[in-house]
Design a protein around this motif. Structure first.
Motif, PDB file in Angstrom:
ATOM      1  N   VAL A   1       0.950  -0.675  -6.321  1.00 41.55           N
ATOM      2  CA  VAL A   1       0.235  -0.359  -5.086  1.00 41.55           C
ATOM      3  C   VAL A   1      -0.981  -1.263  -4.936  1.00 41.55           C
ATOM      4  CG1 VAL A   1       0.985   2.017  -5.258  1.00 41.55           C
ATOM      5  CG2 VAL A   1      -1.235   1.384  -6.178  1.00 41.55           C
TER       6      VAL A   1
ATOM      7  N   GLY B   1      -4.769  -1.603  -2.458  1.00 42.80           N
ATOM      8  CA  GLY B   1      -5.658  -0.925  -1.528  1.00 42.80           C
ATOM      9  C   GLY B   1      -5.420  -1.414  -0.109  1.00 42.80           C
ATOM     10  N   GLN B   2      -6.083  -0.799   0.842  1.00 40.55           N
ATOM     11  CA  GLN B   2      -5.941  -1.208   2.240  1.00 40.55           C
ATOM     12  C   GLN B   2      -6.434  -2.648   2.394  1.00 40.55           C
ATOM     13  OE1 GLN B   2      -7.575   1.661   5.050  1.00 40.55           O
ATOM     14  NE2 GLN B   2      -7.436   3.266   3.499  1.00 40.55           N
TER      15      GLN B   2
ATOM     16  N   PHE C   1       0.839  -1.201   0.000  1.00 35.17           N
ATOM     17  CA  PHE C   1       0.000   0.000   0.000  1.00 35.17           C
ATOM     18  C   PHE C   1       0.878   1.257   0.000  1.00 35.17           C
ATOM     19  CE2 PHE C   1      -1.794   3.330   2.770  1.00 35.17           C
ATOM     20  CZ  PHE C   1      -2.916   3.691   2.051  1.00 35.17           C
TER      21      PHE C   1
ATOM     22  N   SER D   1       0.231   6.264  -9.525  1.00 38.59           N
ATOM     23  CA  SER D   1       0.036   5.383  -8.373  1.00 38.59           C
ATOM     24  C   SER D   1      -1.231   5.747  -7.605  1.00 38.59           C
ATOM     25  CB  SER D   1       1.249   5.463  -7.441  1.00 38.59           C
ATOM     26  OG  SER D   1       2.414   4.988  -8.076  1.00 38.59           O
TER      27      SER D   1
ATOM     28  N   TRP E   1      -4.437   3.453  -7.112  1.00 37.51           N
ATOM     29  CA  TRP E   1      -4.943   3.138  -5.775  1.00 37.51           C
ATOM     30  C   TRP E   1      -6.434   3.441  -5.663  1.00 37.51           C
ATOM     31  CZ3 TRP E   1      -6.516   7.051  -2.195  1.00 37.51           C
ATOM     32  CH2 TRP E   1      -6.939   6.548  -0.963  1.00 37.51           C
ATOM     33  N   THR E   2      -6.862   4.580  -6.192  1.00 41.46           N
ATOM     34  CA  THR E   2      -8.281   4.927  -6.096  1.00 41.46           C
ATOM     35  C   THR E   2      -9.159   3.940  -6.852  1.00 41.46           C
ATOM     36  OG1 THR E   2      -8.053   6.445  -7.977  1.00 41.46           O
ATOM     37  CG2 THR E   2      -7.831   7.379  -5.779  1.00 41.46           C
TER      38      THR E   2
ATOM     39  N   VAL F   1       2.565   3.490  -3.027  1.00 43.54           N
ATOM     40  CA  VAL F   1       1.999   4.658  -3.701  1.00 43.54           C
ATOM     41  C   VAL F   1       2.928   5.862  -3.538  1.00 43.54           C
ATOM     42  CG1 VAL F   1       0.625   5.489  -1.753  1.00 43.54           C
ATOM     43  CG2 VAL F   1      -0.140   5.966  -4.057  1.00 43.54           C
TER      44      VAL F   1
ATOM     45  N   GLU G   1      -9.381   0.842  -4.466  1.00 47.67           N
ATOM     46  CA  GLU G   1      -9.913   1.059  -3.121  1.00 47.67           C
ATOM     47  C   GLU G   1     -11.419   1.173  -3.190  1.00 47.67           C
ATOM     48  OE1 GLU G   1      -9.297   0.597   0.355  1.00 47.67           O
ATOM     49  OE2 GLU G   1      -7.449   1.601  -0.207  1.00 47.67           O
TER      50      GLU G   1
END
Length: 452
Positions: free
Chosen positions: A198, A200-201, A54, A173, A177-178, A57, A181
């Motif tokens: 990257v 997501g959580q 994560f 990045s 990520w968006t 990013v 996520e």
């Protein structure tokens, strides 16, 4: 000897140090989500690796930008024409430079994970080899990014190349990520987002990357690394064009392999989420120590629930990552306990474990994972009290704020207790149906008109 010289005279040590300092700074100086439920980075070595992915990013643009700075060295020193006249193949010099930059960048990445491993051991977390695919793909991504930066810096030796490339990598990045996520930003999942390193959580301490993600990214970053090295070593236009083939082939192979939706990115960890059972009571291997504590109160709770139609016959620990898009999964035949989201269950006594099974008549909340409504919480509290005879806060996150507003639930419980026993039973059955479908007001199902 030559590699040692490259390590001293190149940016490699500074690139590795920058990665190390930035990563550890994020992890220890910021109270980010990696310290919090449901996926603290000290809970499981695989979770540690996912949080490190994560953080790429921010770390990956550093590796790419540092590589670009180093790639401009020959042009800045005015040695391009001189080196072109030597009889030595270009890859001889390229392999030492790329090896120095890639090795120290990759070493910094591994050192950060080593610190995380020490944290997991120090906090008594779960340790397994399940982290290997996550870490190895991340390591390859860091090396590939530094080599791609070297190639771009050599081909475009302009003072703005390195900062521009770092900024573009950061923007890419963040966009990637968006798209991964789900439920946080209104950006749809896109397979191209998985081309970035990257993730997501994790949103759970019992999950890992899907095999399709690992395989696709392994091919893609191997292709990117090969292209970066070939462009760094190329001395002709034809060689540079041929050097683009690995990255094109990597993308062509990886994109169809990636999951078709964001829900397929993370899957239960086959080691940490493996079931350990005592009859109808099952927990995960990561929380195996809770099995003995849950066995007796769990059986007692199942016996109490048995008088309901379609009563649950098993208790299982929830292994899926927490979703922000909807309520957790539910099964009329299985009571699911979430030790990840409700971390109080990890130290709960027998009475609280029994209450956790009985709450909602064996069904979880329909509300937001970290809040929910008073109606949902109150209804599940009253359902638990129906079996135990005592209204108590539930051993979960939402139960922590019950003490600040107990009035409505206490009054609803008093009204519910005043009902005939057969009416109470009928309404508990109706509540189970409401919680199964997540339709209607749960507390109004038990005490119609309680808001008045």
């Amino acid at each position: 000897m030559v590699l040692r010289i490259e390590l001293r005279r190149s940016i490699a040590p500074w690139a590795g140090l920058a990665l190390l300092v930035v990563a550890l700074g994020f992890l220890f100086l910021l109270s980010g989500p990696w310290w919090k439920v449901p996926a603290p980075w000290t809970a499981n070595t695989t979770t540690t690796a996912l949080w490190l992915r994560f953080l790429l990013v921010f770390l990956w643009p550093i590796a790419v930008g540092a590589g670009a700075i180093q790639g401009m060295r020959d042009s800045r020193s005015g040695m391009v024409e001189l080196l072109a006249t030597t009889s030595r193949p270009g890859w001889h010099r390229a392999i030492r430079l790329a090896g120095a930059v890639g090795a120290l960048s990759g070493l910094a990445f591994l050192l950060v994970f080593g610190v995380g491993l020490a944290e997991v051991l120090g906090h008594g977390g779960f340790v397994s080899a399940g982290f290997l695919p996550v870490v190895l793909v991340g390591l390859l991504a860091v090396v590939a990014g530094s080599w791609a930066g070297l190639a771009v810096g050599r081909l475009l030796p302009h003072p703005l190349t390195a900062p521009a490339l770092a900024v573009l990598s950061l923007v890419g990045s963040i966009l990637a990520w968006t798209s991964l996520e789900g439920g946080v930003l209104s950006v749809e999942y896109n397979r191209f987002g998985v081309l970035a390193p990257v993730l997501g959580q994790p949103r759970g301490a019992l999950v890992t990357t899907a095999a399709s993600v690992d395989a696709g990214q392994l091919v893609w970053f191997a292709g990117l690394a090969a292209t970066g090295f070939l462009l760094l070593a190329a001395n002709s236009v034809r060689a540079r064009l041929l050097g683009l083939l690995p990255v094109v082939a990597g993308a062509a192979i990886a994109l169809p392999v990636f999951p078709a939706s964001g829900d397929g990115l993370l899957v239960p960890d086959s080691v940490a989420a493996q079931k350990v059972c005592d009859g109808p009571i099952c927990v995960t291997r990561a929380h195996e120590d809770r099995l003995a504590a849950l066995a007796v109160p769990g059986r007692e709770a199942l016996a109490m629930l048995a008088k309901l139609p379609g009563a649950p016959t098993r208790i299982e620990e929830e292994t899926a990552p927490n979703s922000l898009a909807g309520p957790p999964a539910r099964d009329p035949g299985v009571v699911r306990l979430d030790f990840q989201r409700n971390d109080v269950l990890l130290t709960a006594n027998a009475d609280d474990l029994r209450l956790a099974v009985l709450s909602g008549a064996g069904l979880p909340s329909c509300g937001h994972p970290y809040g929910g409504s008073l109606a949902d919480l109150g209804a599940r509290m009253i359902a638990g009290a129906y079996f135990t005879g005592e209204l108590k806060p539930l051993p979960e996150y939402a139960g922590r704020w019950y003490a600040s507003q107990p009035g409505p639930v206490t009054q609803a419980w008093a009204d519910f207790r005043a009902l005939p026993r057969e009416v109470q039973f009928t309404r508990i059955v109706a509540l189970r149906q409401a919680l199964l479908t997540c339709q209607g007001d749960p507390l109004d199902t038990l005490v119609p008109g309680y808001r008045r």
